[in-house]
Design an enzyme around this catalytic site. Structure first.
Site, mmCIF file in Angstrom:
data_model
loop_
_atom_site.group_PDB
_atom_site.id
_atom_site.type_symbol
_atom_site.label_atom_id
_atom_site.label_comp_id
_atom_site.label_asym_id
_atom_site.label_seq_id
_atom_site.Cartn_x
_atom_site.Cartn_y
_atom_site.Cartn_z
ATOM 1 N N GLU A 17 0.816 -1.216 0.000
ATOM 2 C CA GLU A 17 0.000 0.000 0.000
ATOM 3 C C GLU A 17 0.856 1.274 0.000
ATOM 4 O OE1 GLU A 17 -3.824 -0.403 2.377
ATOM 5 O OE2 GLU A 17 -2.574 -1.931 3.326
ATOM 6 N N SER A 195 -6.581 -1.968 1.429
ATOM 7 C CA SER A 195 -6.769 -1.323 0.124
ATOM 8 C C SER A 195 -7.112 -2.310 -0.987
ATOM 9 C CB SER A 195 -5.522 -0.511 -0.271
ATOM 10 O OG SER A 195 -5.307 0.549 0.628
ATOM 11 N N SER A 331 -11.391 9.723 0.098
ATOM 12 C CA SER A 331 -11.512 8.621 1.043
ATOM 13 C C SER A 331 -12.758 8.775 1.917
ATOM 14 C CB SER A 331 -10.271 8.525 1.925
ATOM 15 O OG SER A 331 -9.138 8.148 1.169
#
Length: 371
Positions: A17, A195, A331
């Site tokens: 990530e 993720s 996000s």
């Protein structure tokens, strides 16, 4: 005039990530109030080398470290000092780069979100944003987290955990165990990653074989779980230490089969519903469950709690708890708090306040015993 708080913002990292961390860091740095904070950027490369200097973030994005200095944070209580490493003809020399008041980790995945960095920061006895060693490690390991949820009576989907070694030596046995769990589809996931990296939706034995092999690239522990056919994906942000609060619920509506890495960070195809279209009593129950799960693993600072809801029955299952959620402009974690009445810049301020509060609580602990 009040003295500014000196913050070390850490990003990058030795994780799948890494790129997501850089996106989150750019977003966090853009909203930090420089009238309140002095900011030192600390970047960690994909190989685990620490750097500091001018505009470390851009350097990591370009993978050009020529203008930076290697850095180290020593695990010495009371110092809270970041040192740069200068090479000389007689060896390496440490030079003080910054005297820090607090660390803000913007690291996702292994060696940042899993308790390892938090252990270093505990040894250094410095305040830091987010969960401690226990909350970070349990929240990170999807298999262990589900076991804790089951112990607390919080519903999660059925699953089994296998190891990389089992996949390498007895793949047929692993597939047989998985197929006893439920009918297809399954989801296969690395136990310790986020993720959506390494996640595969498996509709057949061939998919399952490929999914197991792919997930085993990213972790030595692999989770196989029953897949809901067409679930709703509901998320809730939690904020706080001893008395955490939950945001309004949000819903992710991916164009693909599930909320993949590409959907989260690359193609922008997924739609977001904030607040989620849920009955009031269901929304309240999910928010309460999110807080219960947060407390169950001794989380602190923040977390995003994700649920799966069966469209036909209305049943919902807690899927995972992310202790260092994505902080990009798109996000869900900051978006849900913004919809609850806490804008992004104030959210950053609140997380920093919570870190100092948590540090003050730790400082009450007696470290010696005289008998």
């Amino acid at each position: 005039m009040a003295k500014k708080i000196h913050i070390g913002v850490i990003f990058g990292g030795r994780s799948g990530e890494h790129a997501v961390s850089l996106m989150s860091a750019r977003s966090v740095l853009s909203v930090m109030d420089t009238s309140k904070y002095d900011i030192t950027q600390i970047g960690i490369t994909k190989n685990g080398v620490w750097y500091t200097g001018e505009d470390v973030l851009s350097a990591l994005e370009k993978e050009d470290f020529s203008g930076l200095q290697k850095a180290i944070l020593l695990p010495v209580p009371g110092e809270a000092s970041l040192y740069s490493i200068r090479d000389t003809s007689s060896g390496s020399v440490l030079e003080l780069a910054a005297q820090l008041d607090i660390i803000f980790p913007v690291l996702h995945g292994t060696f940042g979100e899993d308790g390892t960095l938090q252990g270093l920061l505990e040894l250094a006895d410095i305040a830091y944003v987010g969960a401690g060693v226990l909350g970070s490690s349990v929240g990170m390991d999807k298999s262990l987290f589900k076991d804790v949820m089951r112990t607390h009576g919080i519903p999660v989907v059925e699953s089994i955990t296998v190891t990389r070694k089992e996949i390498e030596t007895d793949l047929d046995g692993v597939i047989t165990r998985a197929e006893k769990l439920s009918p297809y589809p399954f989801f296969v996931k690395p136990a310790n990653l986020g993720s959506s990296v390494g996640i595969t939706k498996c509709r057949s034995r061939g998919d399952l074989l490929e999914g197991l092999m792919d997930a085993a690239r990213y972790d030595r522990r692999i989770l196989v779980e029953r897949g809901l056919v067409n679930p709703r994906e509901i998320e809730i942000s939690v904020l706080g230490n001893q008395d955490p609060k939950a945001s309004v619920a949000g819903e992710v509506m991916p164009e693909a089969d599930f909320y993949s890495y590409a959907a989260k960070y690359l193609d922008g195809s997924s739609k977001l519903g904030i607040p989620a279209d849920l009955p009031e009593d269901v929304s309240l129950a999910m928010r309460n469950m999110a807080v219960e799960a947060y407390k169950a693993i001794d989380c602190a600072g923040m977390a995003r709690v994700d649920f799966l809801m069966d469209r036909e029955t209305g049943e919902y299952y807690l899927n995972e708890l992310n202790t260092l959620p994505g902080f990009t402009k798109i996000s869900m974690y900051p978006k849900m708090w913004d919809a609850t009445g806490l804008p992004y810049p104030q959210l950053i301020d609140r997380l920093i306040d919570l870190a100092f509060e948590r540090k003050a609580d730790r400082d009450h602990t007696v470290r010696t015993y005289e008998g």
